[in-house]
Structures are given as structure tokens and as C-alpha cells.
Design an enzyme around this catalytic site. Structure first.
Site, mmCIF file in Angstrom:
data_model
loop_
_atom_site.group_PDB
_atom_site.id
_atom_site.type_symbol
_atom_site.label_atom_id
_atom_site.label_comp_id
_atom_site.label_asym_id
_atom_site.label_seq_id
_atom_site.Cartn_x
_atom_site.Cartn_y
_atom_site.Cartn_z
ATOM 1 C CG ASP A 101 -1.910 1.140 1.190
ATOM 2 O OD1 ASP A 101 -2.969 0.951 0.590
ATOM 3 O OD2 ASP A 101 -1.621 2.207 1.770
ATOM 4 C CB ILE A 102 1.314 4.006 -2.438
ATOM 5 C CG1 ILE A 102 1.551 3.016 -3.589
ATOM 6 C CG2 ILE A 102 2.219 5.222 -2.593
ATOM 7 C CD1 ILE A 102 1.180 3.554 -4.941
ATOM 8 C CD GLU B 2 -4.298 4.272 -1.952
ATOM 9 O OE1 GLU B 2 -4.505 4.766 -0.830
ATOM 10 O OE2 GLU B 2 -5.140 4.316 -2.867
#
Length: 340
Positions: free
Chosen positions: A215-216, A258
Site C-alpha cells: 500500500d503506497i 493504491e
């Protein structure tokens, strides 16, 4: 034959395996043709074997042509007769012409290409003159034109139907690929993940695997600051980094927004952990370039694994997700392993 060819087109095997399978199909079809010939004089048979042999390389490759040569040549040997040797030479000539055509024409498979193949399919008829001239001449004079027409039409018809199957399979493959590919990042999408989950649930896969969930960090802030177009390009950049950092057997998927998932067949949780670290280091060394500015992007990741392969993908992803939240709680830009 068309039905079996269609089945082979859908077989997910190596190119060499598929080529040999096509060759077996064309070789058996040629053999079947030899067992229902028109016998013009005792021991001299004319049939449709050359149609199958001449299209072997254009539709199956060099290995297909060689396999069909082996099968048809062996069959002709056991059939025997006065023209056995001439028949085997004709089979070899047809296979050689098939391979040469594929290489010289860059495997042209259109109307004029099939016209050329239809004419080439007539060439082995000249091997009749290996027989005594007084035997070969009347046979050739009587049957040359019907033989030419039959082979020409046979190649045109068989080629047309095989092309329809190839085109349909190519279209189906393209549509399936589009369904399973994320339009933005060009890696797998959630549909592909759900398909893999369904296959595993139905017992079609049972090998050990590991899951890496990424997960960004602070992606919303990045979108707010630079705009969604830049955010999309950052997602593409990260997807490219992930794809270049995993094994060929691993599957990278954009899981949503994301979030990215990497499915790693036959991998342990430690291997997934090392892969996550490799992606992390690569991303640090390759920030996203935006004009004169380099945007540093980090991510939080959770890894988990199924040692026996019996667990559903979704349950292992859930464990990786729990580890991911631990990484976020630890301050982000971190990788955490779940309990296996």
C-alpha cells in the site's frame, strides 16, 4: 481435425510441445488420408496426404512439419506397395516445402499464400517418376490435373478453416487479456485475482504460495499536491518497479486504488519478505521524476504465506493485510510478516 486443432490452440503448453502436438495431428490426418486412397494402378495410390503435410509448418511450426513427416513416412513404409519409396520421398518433399514456405514468406497465411501452398502441394506428384517411366507416365498424365485441383482446393479449404480458428483464438485471448489487465498499470487486476481465487477454491491449484500486499504511503496527499494525472503516473511507475523486481513466475496485481498484490507460487514467507525489501530498495533508488523534481515514494507492506497451499487466496491476503496495518502503525515505509 478442426475441432482437435481448436483444442490444441487453447492448451497452455510450451511452444515446442504445442508444435509437436500439431505435427501429430497433421501426421495422423495424412495417415488417415493414405488409408482411403484412390488406387490408380496396383501399388500406386493418390490421396490427400500432401494437403495435411504442406500446411503443417504454416500452422504448427518446424517441429510440426518434422513430426508429421515422421508419422506419415512411417505409415507409408508399412503400407508398402510398388510406390512405397516414391511415396516416402514425396512425403519428405512436402514437409521440406512446408518448412521452406514458412521461412521464406514469413509464414504468410492469406488468399495468395494459400494459392502458393496449393501449388506446392502438387510438387510431390513428380516423385512418381522414381518409378519406372512406363509406369509413372500414364499415371501422371491421367491424374495430374485432378491431383492438382484436389490438392489446391484442399489447401484452400483447410487453410481457411484453420485460419478462422487461429483468428478466433487470438481474439478470445486478447479479450481475456483485456479483462484480466489493469488499464492504467498494465498488470493484473482484481478480476484476475478473483479468477485465481475461484480456480484455487475449486481444487485446480494446491501448491504452496506467498502473498505480498503493498500500500503506497500518503498517496492521497500526493494526489492532492500534484494532481490525479501525476498520481496515475506514479502508480504506473510503481507497477513497473514491482514487475521488474519479482520472479517470472510471480504475478503482480493492482488490487485496488493504491494497493498492489504479488502472488508468489512455491515461495515461503521469507522469500516474499526479501522480495518486498528488494522492491522497496529499488523504489528508493528510482524516485518518480517530475520535471526537475524527484518524488520519493514509499510503501508499507505485509507478507504472508500458505505452506501447504490449501488456504484460499483471500484468507492469506487478509493475513497480509493485518501485517500491512502493523507496518503502518510502525510509522509506514516498513515491511511486516504475518504469523504463518
Amino acid at each position: 481435425m478442426i475441432v482437435i486443432f481448436s483444442i490444441l490452440l487453447r492448451a497452455k503448453r510450451s511452444l515446442r510441445y504445442n508444435s509437436l502436438a500439431y505435427g501429430a495431428l497433421f501426421g495422423l490426418a495424412a495417415t488417415a488420408a493414405m488409408f482411403s486412397p484412390a488406387e490408380v494402378v496396383p501399388g500406386v495410390r493418390i490421396d490427400g496426404r500432401y494437403v495435411m503435410l504442406i500446411i503443417a509448418a504454416p500452422f504448427g511450426g518446424t517441429y510440426a512439419a518434422l513430426m508429421s513427416l515422421l508419422l506419415a513416412g512411417t505409415a507409408r513404409f508399412f503400407i508398402g506397395g510398388q510406390a512405397m519409396f516414391a511415396g516416402i520421398v514425396g512425403i519428405a518433399l512436402a514437409s521440406a516445402l512446408s518448412i521452406i514456405y514458412r521461412k521464406v514468406t514469413n509464414n504468410r497465411r492469406d488468399f495468395w499464400g494459400f494459392c502458393a501452398l496449393g501449388i506446392l502441394a502438387f510438387c510431390p506428384a513428380f516423385t512418381l517418376f522414381i518409378l519406372p517411366f512406363e509406369v509413372a507416365r500414364p499415371v501422371f498424365e491421367t491424374n495430374a490435373l485432378p491431383f492438382l485441383i484436389a490438392n489446391f482446393l484442399g489447401v484452400m479449404i483447410a487453410g481457411k478453416f484453420l485460419c478462422l480458428e487461429v483468428n478466433y483464438h487470438t481474439h478470445l485471448k486478447t479479450v481475456t487479456s483485456d479483462l484480466e489487465t489493469d488499464a492504467l498499470t498494465k498488470i493484473g487486476n482484481r478480476y484476475l485475482f478473483d479468477k485465481l481465487e475461484y480456480n484455487r477454491f475449486n481444487g485446480r491449484a494446491s501448491s504452496p504460495f506467498a502473498i505480498l500486499l503493498i500500500d503506497i504511503d500518503h498517496f492521497k496527499n500526493l494526489n492532492d499536491r500534484y494532481g490525479h494525472d501525476v498520481g496515475d503516473r506514479v502508480l504506473q511507475h510503481i507497477a513497473a518497479v514491482i514487475s521488474s523486481s519479482v520472479r517470472e513466475t510471480d504475478l503482480a496485481i493492482r488490487y485496488g486504488g493504491e494497493e498492489f498484490v504479488v502472488i508468489m507460487p512455491n515461495a515461503t514467507i521469507d522469500q516474499a519478505d526479501r522480495t518486498a525489501a528488494r522492491i522497496q530498495n529499488t523504489l528508493r533508488q528510482n524516485p518518480f521524476p517530475l520535471g526537475r523534481e524527484n518524488i520519493g515514494v514509499t510503501f508499507s507492506a505485509g507478507v504472508s504465506a500458505s505452506e501447504d497451499g490449501a488456504s484460499p487466496l483471500s484468507s492469506i491476503v487478509k493475513k497480509a493485510d493485518q501485517a500491512l496495518y502493523q507496518a503502518k502503525d510502525a510509522g509506514r515505509d516498513a515491511i511486516m510478516k504475518s504469523e504463518v
